[in-house]
Design an enzyme around this catalytic site. Structure first.
Site, PDB file in Angstrom:
ATOM      1  N   THR A 517     -31.499  79.502 -19.470  1.00 58.88           N
ATOM      2  CA  THR A 517     -32.763  78.807 -19.211  1.00 58.88           C
ATOM      3  C   THR A 517     -32.613  77.381 -19.746  1.00 58.88           C
ATOM      4  O   THR A 517     -33.361  76.938 -20.600  1.00 58.88           O
ATOM      5  CB  THR A 517     -33.917  79.591 -19.846  1.00 58.88           C
ATOM      6  OG1 THR A 517     -33.835  80.953 -19.396  1.00 58.88           O
ATOM      7  CG2 THR A 517     -35.281  79.056 -19.422  1.00 58.88           C
ATOM      8  N   HIS A 518     -31.613  76.710 -19.245  1.00 59.33           N
ATOM      9  CA  HIS A 518     -31.301  75.342 -19.651  1.00 59.33           C
ATOM     10  C   HIS A 518     -31.394  74.432 -18.432  1.00 59.33           C
ATOM     11  O   HIS A 518     -30.405  73.876 -17.983  1.00 59.33           O
ATOM     12  CB  HIS A 518     -29.888  75.261 -20.260  1.00 59.33           C
ATOM     13  CG  HIS A 518     -29.660  76.183 -21.424  1.00 59.33           C
ATOM     14  ND1 HIS A 518     -28.425  76.375 -21.992  1.00 59.33           N
ATOM     15  CD2 HIS A 518     -30.521  76.963 -22.132  1.00 59.33           C
ATOM     16  CE1 HIS A 518     -28.526  77.249 -23.000  1.00 59.33           C
ATOM     17  NE2 HIS A 518     -29.785  77.614 -23.098  1.00 59.33           N
ATOM     18  N   ASN A 519     -32.603  74.318 -17.885  1.00 57.29           N
ATOM     19  CA  ASN A 519     -32.829  73.450 -16.738  1.00 57.29           C
ATOM     20  C   ASN A 519     -33.185  72.072 -17.272  1.00 57.29           C
ATOM     21  O   ASN A 519     -34.138  71.932 -18.022  1.00 57.29           O
ATOM     22  CB  ASN A 519     -33.990  73.970 -15.883  1.00 57.29           C
ATOM     23  CG  ASN A 519     -33.893  75.459 -15.608  1.00 57.29           C
ATOM     24  OD1 ASN A 519     -34.362  76.270 -16.403  1.00 57.29           O
ATOM     25  ND2 ASN A 519     -33.300  75.819 -14.502  1.00 57.29           N
TER      26      ASN A 519
END
Lengths: 588, 306
Positions: A517-519
């Site tokens: 979850t590293h957008n």
């Protein structure tokens, strides 16, 4: 007609880490702050009976409900984007605290190199090193300028670790490649046997291992706001779960009680922001339009300052819906909003299968890990390599749960049936996996805009993500996978598997398997309004009283988890907002 | 590090969670159906009997359930290591999941299901994820029928009557998208969904009807929940594997004294009788190799309990 409420000083749109930090800082500064949050309230007492993999980790109890809105996705601009109908590749949170409740707690500082990546690349390698479509930019801020804000975030959360560069002096036990820093607030996490094995092996091949920094809290800690938390119990339920001990730093056990204690912070839950009210002539936002989803009432909350503090992707969506800033056009390269969307490349990795070892892998903590930074950033010479940057290589013992983890050594014929069962059972506690957290650099056709077809529950367009791996990513994964293999081999496994290809069907980015979850990106920071959405204070070039912190401000994504930098930028923005109240206008 | 210890204004270190009312009711268990699963299915079907109990089904009919059970057993077969999908109750797990009794999953409650739909037969790529207009319970409904149709055409009979070699051949055909009688959902997409659901049923918390007697966990030597406010802090640095008898989240719920709603008494009864012979003590559940036995308090349950 929306009901117009009495004005306040600051509105935070979204109450996770960034909204919580800005809310606390400004409320403590005497400002009246309202936090608008579309989810509900929650806290440690809600997490007591959460040790349930199916419900929380796989049915996504703490994650966004896509039936109300999602994004659309395609690999290439000439493809039709289709909705992400179920969660997979990344997991935005829902509720107070946001994804800051269900995160692992791996908390890094980016390298000094990251913030000046374009300048330093040109200096060291010359202009030919940067491919034409790679939109590499400096961040408009240096590590030294950001350093005090990193420290504020780390002291508020109580990050556990050992300094490797203590104010310029290299320390044996820490990361020698990091930028200069002070001591960590708390000592490193306990080194479990499998982590020790990794550290010995990587040292034996000439690397510099260290215990990874952690927000899980190695020992009891009281921060300067008077928030006391106990130490991590290594129960193995961090990622995708809340911490019933309050040991893992999350906004609900740190900044939010401190904000509410002031009496100046009002939290409005079940309220979904739909627009920032924008006065283009004046270059200001005048407030936020939102819906109270309990009774469907529409409100406008006027404010002196608006902080856009949603998840990074939804920051970009709200900017686009509110017509703030020029949308990015990948054809012309003009425009800024939606530009430089990046992600994380976990293609390089290796696993060792040990017939003679059984580790207690069911125990763990989200940020219980050991790492090497020798192959990250520009810590190694790229002159003869055909990619830039790298990745932090780490082993993590996060608590190995049985549904999602089914080991299959490379000689297994298929992923089901008797042979699969035997291998997945046999190696469940006997596998050491490591991977490189590869940086992703911006590319001309990786961007965010609004979808022409699909809409959310309010009838607004969904955000559209156009993203694929590039040659840069493929070369990086290949290189990092080989480095991971060297470490695993030194650990002495019975057999091993090596991954050297980017994650996804056909070598293309794939929205299905969980990656991270590293957008990042889409509302990037910089010193040039033609190249960025916000300045170094996260202040919007097109609306001087709008501040947009979050991972959306990253000009590229580094080879680390993003939250440490997200937290530092939130403190920087809070500082900017305080200055703005004293002297309105563009800061800097 | 701060020079002086600041004054404590918020104490998250010694909070007394137990006995608080109304706090966690919303995050406990998956509702009445889980109790039904435990009460009826686990009591009425002795270990080793892998016939499907029709009365215990919620969503699937008996023929569909028998098909699911037979397919699941090929994905995760019984062998010398321990039970397979059938004995672990995977069919009841899948049945209840499809009925939407867990976060509305079977009904696609949290999925984005707005049109227009462009499925994989129409040009969507695998990388774009599920694009069918069918939610899981519908996908199963149709796909099970298509599988039986394919079995009849290619092998001359129902899947459940084929040899295990033929069954594996058919599942491999699904995985490779060989059948041409599927619509909306490709055979490989359904296969992936099914395989995932089987592994969920093998290793889920037993409250969901699968992982009966926590035998799935025992195979992987996984202890389940560490307990509400459970801890491995004293163990994490130790060498050597520490085997801990498994514990269901239902024990955590009971240990907190939280009411689970109208079906709570039913739940308590069924959990007592089903799997948890070791009760709800808070003492250590582990035994350390090479140490005095009296260091390990509480039960020293071995694999053979229940």
């Amino acid at each position: 007609m929306p009901e117009v409420l009495d004005p306040v000083d600051v509105v935070c749109v979204g109450v996770g880490w960034t909204g919580g930090i800005i809310g606390k800082e400004l409320a403590q500064d005497g400002k009246q702050v309202v936090g608008i949050e579309r989810g509900g309230e929650r806290g440690p007492e809600d997490y007591l009976t959460m040790h349930n993999e199916l419900r929380y980790a796989l049915r996504y109890e703490m994650m966004q409900d896509l039936s109300k809105g999602t994004l659309t996705f395609r690999n290439e601009p000439n493809q039709k984007a289709l909705p992400m109908r179920q969660l997979g590749s990344f997991l935005p949170g829902k509720g107070v605290g946001g994804a800051g409740v269900h995160w692992n707690g791996q908390t890094w500082r980016f390298l000094p190199y990251d913030f000046e990546i374009r300048s330093r690349t040109l200096d060291r390698y010359g202009p030919e090193k940067i491919p034409e479509d790679m939109q590499l930019q400096d961040w408009g801020i240096t590590y030294d300028e950001l350093r005090p804000y990193y420290r504020e975030f780390e002291e508020m959360t109580g990050i556990s670790g050992a300094a490797g560069n203590l104010n310029g002096t290299i320390q044996e036990e820490g990361n020698p490649f990091e930028g200069p820093r002070n001591e960590y607030p708390t000592q490193p996490m306990i080194t479990s046997p499998v982590l020790g094995r990794f550290m010995e092996a990587s040292a034996s091949v000439g690397l510099h291992p260290f215990m990874a920094p952690s927000a899980n809290l190695s020992e009891a800690y009281t921060n300067s706001d008077g928030v006391a938390r106990g130490p991590c119990q290594y129960c193995g339920y961090c990622e995708r779960f809340g911490c019933e001990w309050g040991a893992k730093a999350d906004p609900t056990v740190t900044v939010l009680p401190s904000a509410q204690e002031t009496g100046n912070f009002e939290l409005r839950t079940q309220c979904d922001a739909r627009r920032l009210v924008y006065d283009e002539q004046e270059g200001r936002v005048t407030g936020v339009k939102y819906v109270d989803t309990v009774d469907n009432t529409v409100y406008i909350q006027p404010a002196e300052v608006v902080a856009l503090t949603a998840y990074g992707l939804w920051n970009v969506k709200l900017l686009l819906l509110s017509d703030i800033g020029e949308p990015y056009d990948p054809e012309t390269g003009e425009g800024v909003v939606g530009k430089n969307y990046c992600y994380q490349n976990f293609g390089g990795g290796a696993a060792g299968y040990f017939d003679d070892e059984e580790w207690n892998l069911y125990m763990g903590a989200g940020a219980l890990g050991a790492a090497v930074d020798d192959w990250n950033g520009d810590n190694f010479d790229h002159t003869d390599l055909d990619f830039l940057h790298g990745g932090n290589i780490a082993i993590s013992q996060t608590g190995k749960r049985p549904i999602a983890n089914n080991e299959s050594p490379p000689n297994i014929e298929k992923e089901w049936g008797a042979e699969f069962k035997r291998a997945s059972v046999k190696y469940h506690n006997s596998t050491a996996s490591i991977s490189a957290q590869g940086a992703v650099l911006p590319h001309r056709t990786n961007y965010l805009d609004l979808d022409p077809t699909y809409t959310d529950e309010w009838g607004d367009p969904l955000l559209r993500m156009t993203f694929n791996w590039t040659e840069q990513d493929r070369k990086l994964a290949e290189f990092e996978g080989q480095r991971c293999a060297e470490i695993i081999e030194a650990m002495g496994p019975t057999k091993m598997g090596v991954g050297t290809e980017v994650v996804g069907e056909g070598g293309n980015y794939d929205i299905r398997p969980y990656q991270s979850t590293h957008n990042t990106g889409g509302a990037v920071m910089g010193s040039d309004p033609n190249q960025s959405v916000v300045n170094s204070y996260l202040q919007c070039w097109d609306a001087e009283n709008l501040f947009v912190p979050g991972a959306s401000a990253f000009a590229h994504n580094s080879g680390y988890n993003p939250t440490g930098t997200v937290g530092a930028l939130a403190y920087r923005a809070a500082d900017g907002i305080k200055q703005y109240f004293k002297r309105p206008g563009m800061l800097g | 590090m701060p020079e002086e210890q600041p004054e404590t204004r918020f104490d998250f270190t010694r909070r007394s969670f137990l006995g608080r009312s109304g706090l966690a009711g919303g995050v406990v268990l998956s509702g009445h159906a889980a109790d039904v699963a435990r009460g009826e299915v686990q009591q009425d079907t002795p270990n080793g009997d892998t016939g499907v109990d029709e009365d215990a089904l919620v969503q699937l009919d008996i023929d569909q359930a028998r098909l699911v059970q037979a397919m699941a057993e090929r994905i995760y077969p019984s062998d010398e290591l321990g039970p397979g999908a059938a004995e672990l109750g995977v069919v009841y797990f899948i049945d209840r999941q499809l009925a939407g009794l867990s976060n509305g999953w079977g009904e696609g409650a949290n999925w984005y299901m707005e049109p227009p739909f462009v499925n994989q037969f129409e040009g969507a790529t695998l990388n774009q994820g599920w694009q069918s207009n069918l939610v899981p319970q519908e996908a199963y409904e149709f796909a099970l029928g298509w599988i039986e149709e394919y079995a009849s055409n290619e092998f001359g009979g129902s899947f459940i009557d084929l040899s295990t070699e033929q069954q594996d051949e058919l599942l491999t055909a699904l995985e490779n998208d060989d059948p041409d009688n599927f619509r909306s959902v490709k055979p490989s997409e359904f296969f992936t969904l099914f395989r995932t659901n089987v592994l969920e049923g093998v290793y889920c918390d037993p409250t969901y009807g699968g992982n009966r007697n926590m035998a799935g966990w025992r195979m992987k030597r996984f202890p389940g929940s560490p307990g509400a406010l459970g801890s491995y802090r004293e163990l994490i640095g130790r060498e050597g594997f520490i085997r801990i008898p498994p514990r269901s989240v239902e024990d955590d719920v009971e240990s907190t004294g939280i009411e689970t709603g109208s079906s709570s008494s039913n739940s308590a009864n069924s959990s007592e009788s089903a799997t948890h012979s070791h009760g709800h003590s808070h003492g250590p559940r582990y035994e350390l190799e090479g140490e005095q036995k009296d260091e390990a308090q509480g039960d020293s349950e071995e694999d053979t309990d229940a």
